[in-house]
Design an enzyme around this catalytic site. Structure first.
Site, PDB file in Angstrom:
ATOM      1  N   HIS A 118      40.780  32.662  38.293  1.00 58.53           N
ATOM      2  CA  HIS A 118      39.786  32.615  39.371  1.00 58.53           C
ATOM      3  C   HIS A 118      38.701  33.623  39.033  1.00 58.53           C
ATOM      4  O   HIS A 118      38.969  34.810  38.848  1.00 58.53           O
ATOM      5  CB  HIS A 118      40.400  32.939  40.730  1.00 58.53           C
ATOM      6  CG  HIS A 118      39.388  32.875  41.841  1.00 58.53           C
ATOM      7  ND1 HIS A 118      39.111  31.712  42.519  1.00 58.53           N
ATOM      8  CD2 HIS A 118      38.571  33.828  42.367  1.00 58.53           C
ATOM      9  CE1 HIS A 118      38.168  31.952  43.425  1.00 58.53           C
ATOM     10  NE2 HIS A 118      37.824  33.232  43.352  1.00 58.53           N
ATOM     11  N   CYS A 119      37.466  33.156  38.953  1.00 55.02           N
ATOM     12  CA  CYS A 119      36.349  34.012  38.571  1.00 55.02           C
ATOM     13  C   CYS A 119      35.621  34.501  39.823  1.00 55.02           C
ATOM     14  O   CYS A 119      35.002  33.691  40.533  1.00 55.02           O
ATOM     15  CB  CYS A 119      35.385  33.248  37.663  1.00 55.02           C
ATOM     16  SG  CYS A 119      33.958  34.245  37.136  1.00 55.02           S
TER      17      CYS A 119
END
Length: 274
Positions: A133-134
């Site tokens: 997850h960025c």
């Protein structure tokens, strides 16, 4: 019947929460990225840099190409940020044809997780071929947008390196430190920001290209000891059931736009090594 009712209610709540999350917290991150990008671009044009001197001489090719590259990086950013990373929407219909790690039901959204999928607690959804997850994208990187994430990193790095070169061209020698700092302080701050982002993006791009070359995700690379279909294999740390060789891995990643049944890939690899 009771289980199905609660399953549907919880699934709908997860979907609504994910949608509101994208437009609530994601809006601020995306606005900050866009604002920072164009503020730095404006600083480079306002100072006595190479690109400003080209503009003053009427040579508009390089300034136009630079602006187009920056615009392209912003477009790729929004494409990856708003794209479905490969959310698991329904239970998989895949039935194992031979003994393999069983698909497990997610304890959060109650869907069956395909192999290589993982539940993201930020997006509140399961993501196929989950990578990470960025927070800067405010989105997951998964099966559907991973290739575009790598392309975005490449375009972003080119824009940053060009901006770094432009910023360096804008400094002039000064007789005293304080007047020089007053004249170049803003450009110096922009240079520092661009340099930091260039280093971060270069490291990210290099690490993702390496992982793509061995058909491995960030999550699998960092958490191999906790993943059932990897930790129980007898081939050691280098035993990757999804690795098909450098060229095939690159071709599959960049050129094949389809959902992969990783259970079948795993089974074929297991059968060939027995």
């Amino acid at each position: 019947f009771r289980f199905n009712f609660f399953f549907i209610v919880k699934q709908n709540k997860c979907f609504l929460s994910a949608e509101t999350s994208v437009f609530r917290s994601g809006f601020l991150v995306r606005a900050a990225h866009t604002l920072l990008t164009w503020v730095i671009t404006l600083i480079l044009f306002l100072h006595n840099t190479d690109i400003r001197r080209c503009e003053e001489r009427g040579e508009l090719l390089l300034p136009s190409l630079f602006v187009l590259l920056v615009l392209l990086s912003v477009l790729f950013y929004f494409t990856v940020s708003l794209m479905d990373p490969g959310f698991v929407l329904t239970d998989s219909a895949l039935v194992s044809e031979s003994p393999s790690p069983q698909m497990r039901r997610c304890g959060f959204c109650l869907l069956q997780q395909p192999m290589r999928a993982r539940h993201c607690r930020t997006c509140r959804r399961c993501v196929r071929r989950f990578d990470h997850h960025c927070p800067w994208l405010e989105n997951c990187v998964g099966e559907r947008n991973h290739r575009w994430f790598v392309v975005y990193l490449l375009v972003q790095l080119l824009a940053l390196l060009w901006a770094l070169h432009i910023a360096l061209s804008g400094f002039s020698a000064g007789a005293a430190w304080e007047p020089w700092l007053r004249a170049n302080g803003v450009l110096l701050a922009a240079l520092a920001v661009v340099a930091v982002f260039s280093l971060v993006v270069a490291l990210l791009l290099a690490s993702h290209l390496y992982l793509v070359s061995i058909n491995c995700t960030t999550w699998e690379f960092m958490s191999r000891h906790r993943i059932s279909y990897l930790k129980n294999r007898g081939g050691g740390e280098d035993d990757n059931p999804f690795d098909r060789g450098l060229l095939c891995n690159l071709w599959d990643f960049f050129c094949l736009c389809r959902t992969v049944a990783w259970e079948r890939v795993y089974q074929r690899h297991t059968a060939s090594t027995v």
